[in-house]
Design a protein around this motif. Structure first.
Motif, PDB file in Angstrom:
ATOM      1  N   LEU A   1       0.869  -1.115  -0.287  1.00 53.57           N
ATOM      2  CA  LEU A   1       0.479  -0.052  -0.262  1.00 53.57           C
ATOM      3  C   LEU A   1       1.009   1.143  -0.239  1.00 53.57           C
ATOM      4  O   LEU A   1       1.898   1.515   0.488  1.00 53.57           O
ATOM      5  CB  LEU A   1      -0.638  -0.280   0.919  1.00 53.57           C
ATOM      6  CG  LEU A   1      -1.796  -1.378   1.594  1.00 53.57           C
ATOM      7  CD1 LEU A   1      -2.943  -0.943   2.237  1.00 53.57           C
ATOM      8  CD2 LEU A   1      -2.552  -1.281  -0.308  1.00 53.57           C
ATOM      9  N   PRO A   2       0.916   1.994  -1.325  1.00 54.22           N
ATOM     10  CA  PRO A   2       1.390   3.583  -1.042  1.00 54.22           C
ATOM     11  C   PRO A   2       1.503   4.730   0.279  1.00 54.22           C
ATOM     12  O   PRO A   2       0.502   4.407   1.033  1.00 54.22           O
ATOM     13  CB  PRO A   2       1.077   3.769  -2.601  1.00 54.22           C
ATOM     14  CG  PRO A   2      -0.949   3.483  -2.422  1.00 54.22           C
ATOM     15  CD  PRO A   2      -0.787   2.094  -1.705  1.00 54.22           C
ATOM     16  N   THR A   3       1.662   5.142   0.582  1.00 54.58           N
ATOM     17  CA  THR A   3       1.317   6.201   1.121  1.00 54.58           C
ATOM     18  C   THR A   3       0.711   7.260   1.188  1.00 54.58           C
ATOM     19  O   THR A   3       0.837   7.809  -0.053  1.00 54.58           O
ATOM     20  CB  THR A   3       3.189   7.207   1.874  1.00 54.58           C
ATOM     21  OG1 THR A   3       3.704   6.252   2.280  1.00 54.58           O
ATOM     22  CG2 THR A   3       2.974   8.172   3.065  1.00 54.58           C
ATOM     23  N   LEU A   4       0.305   7.282   1.652  1.00 55.88           N
ATOM     24  CA  LEU A   4      -1.484   8.502   1.789  1.00 55.88           C
ATOM     25  C   LEU A   4      -0.605  10.116   1.904  1.00 55.88           C
ATOM     26  O   LEU A   4       0.204  10.602   2.162  1.00 55.88           O
ATOM     27  CB  LEU A   4      -2.173   8.451   2.097  1.00 55.88           C
ATOM     28  CG  LEU A   4      -4.149   9.204   2.257  1.00 55.88           C
ATOM     29  CD1 LEU A   4      -4.285   8.938   1.026  1.00 55.88           C
ATOM     30  CD2 LEU A   4      -4.054   9.492   3.753  1.00 55.88           C
ATOM     31  N   ALA A   5      -0.753  10.675  -0.432  1.00 56.64           N
ATOM     32  CA  ALA A   5      -0.832  11.961  -0.506  1.00 56.64           C
ATOM     33  C   ALA A   5      -1.294  12.528  -0.578  1.00 56.64           C
ATOM     34  O   ALA A   5      -2.678  13.038  -0.991  1.00 56.64           O
ATOM     35  CB  ALA A   5      -0.048  11.733  -1.183  1.00 56.64           C
ATOM     36  N   GLY A   6      -1.524  13.400   1.263  1.00 57.18           N
ATOM     37  CA  GLY A   6      -2.228  14.684   1.635  1.00 57.18           C
ATOM     38  C   GLY A   6      -3.653  13.709   1.324  1.00 57.18           C
ATOM     39  O   GLY A   6      -3.903  12.706   2.013  1.00 57.18           O
ATOM     40  N   GLU A   7      -4.714  14.851   0.644  1.00 59.40           N
ATOM     41  CA  GLU A   7      -6.138  14.459   0.605  1.00 59.40           C
ATOM     42  C   GLU A   7      -6.583  12.827  -0.776  1.00 59.40           C
ATOM     43  O   GLU A   7      -7.946  12.726  -0.826  1.00 59.40           O
ATOM     44  CB  GLU A   7      -6.910  14.962   0.646  1.00 59.40           C
ATOM     45  CG  GLU A   7      -7.142  15.805   2.453  1.00 59.40           C
ATOM     46  CD  GLU A   7      -6.953  14.970   3.320  1.00 59.40           C
ATOM     47  OE1 GLU A   7      -8.260  14.713   2.989  1.00 59.40           O
ATOM     48  OE2 GLU A   7      -6.886  15.689   4.474  1.00 59.40           O
ATOM     49  N   ASN A   8      -5.466  12.764  -1.154  1.00 60.70           N
ATOM     50  CA  ASN A   8      -6.166  11.618  -2.949  1.00 60.70           C
ATOM     51  C   ASN A   8      -5.627  10.446  -2.201  1.00 60.70           C
ATOM     52  O   ASN A   8      -4.617   9.750  -1.759  1.00 60.70           O
ATOM     53  CB  ASN A   8      -4.882  11.881  -3.576  1.00 60.70           C
ATOM     54  CG  ASN A   8      -4.825  11.943  -5.113  1.00 60.70           C
ATOM     55  OD1 ASN A   8      -5.719  10.511  -4.981  1.00 60.70           O
ATOM     56  ND2 ASN A   8      -3.636  11.867  -5.422  1.00 60.70           N
TER      57      ASN A   8
END
Length: 203
Positions: A109-116
């Motif tokens: 799972l990728p790191t959450l970028a902001g609210e995306n």
């Protein structure tokens, strides 16, 4: 009773989520034993059905986190809960890490970028795909074998005992009683081996 007071708060939300009905401890206290047993059997069958109850392991690249996830994987089998896969938090697992949890799949799972949330949601596995999940318990009456899936545990962490018509498996901090079907009821254990994550018992 003390048992009723202890588990009473948990009965209603669990039965509502799993069985689509709402029960409280008073229902258990007032129902005849046979009806209560039927309800418990329905709950047990629901938990054993990965289409109704399915768990996922969550870990990262830290060895301690991986070891703990493997331990929980084995413990889940002891209570009959199917585990559909491993979610690696902000990690793209390498081949060795994936191997640690086979045959269930690993998903990075990728790191959450902001609210995306789009990239994170797109990376999630198909939670309805359950064909690949090993069954926690398989009883083959023709081969006179009982197979218990116990991943993440070693032979030294597993204890097998037999009392009359049932087998008791102690693994980690979990204990499971297995009642054998009529063709195998009362048959003594002739042998047991630990192979490829399975405890294989011959009767």
């Amino acid at each position: 009773s003390d048992l009723g007071k202890a588990i009473g708060p948990f009965i209603q939300p669990i039965t509502s989520a799993v069985l689509n009905i709402s029960w409280s401890w008073d229902n258990f206290a007032n129902q005849p034993t046979e009806e209560t047993q039927e309800l418990l059997n329905e709950g047990r069958n629901a938990i054993a059905d990965p289409q109704r109850v399915l768990a996922y392991l969550v870990t990262d690249e830290q060895p301690e986190a991986i070891a703990l996830a493997q331990y929980y994987w084995g413990s889940a089998q002891q209570v009959g809960v199917s585990v559909g896969g491993v979610l690696w938090n902000r990690v793209n697992p390498n081949a060795e890490q994936v191997q640690e949890f086979l045959p269930i799949p690993s998903t990075g799972l990728p790191t959450l970028a902001g609210e995306n949330w789009d990239a994170l949601l797109a990376a999630l596995p198909n939670f309805r795909d359950t064909d690949h999940i090993p069954k926690p318990l398989t009883i083959d009456t023709a081969a006179r074998q009982v197979k218990i899936f116990l991943p993440g545990l070693t032979k030294n962490q597993v204890k097998l005992t037999q009392y009359g018509p049932e087998l008791t498996i102690e693994a980690g901090d979990q204990r499971r009683n297995i009642f054998l079907p009529p063709p195998l009821t009362g048959q003594p254990v002739k042998g047991a081996k630990f192979q490829d994550h399975y405890l294989i018992i011959s009767l």
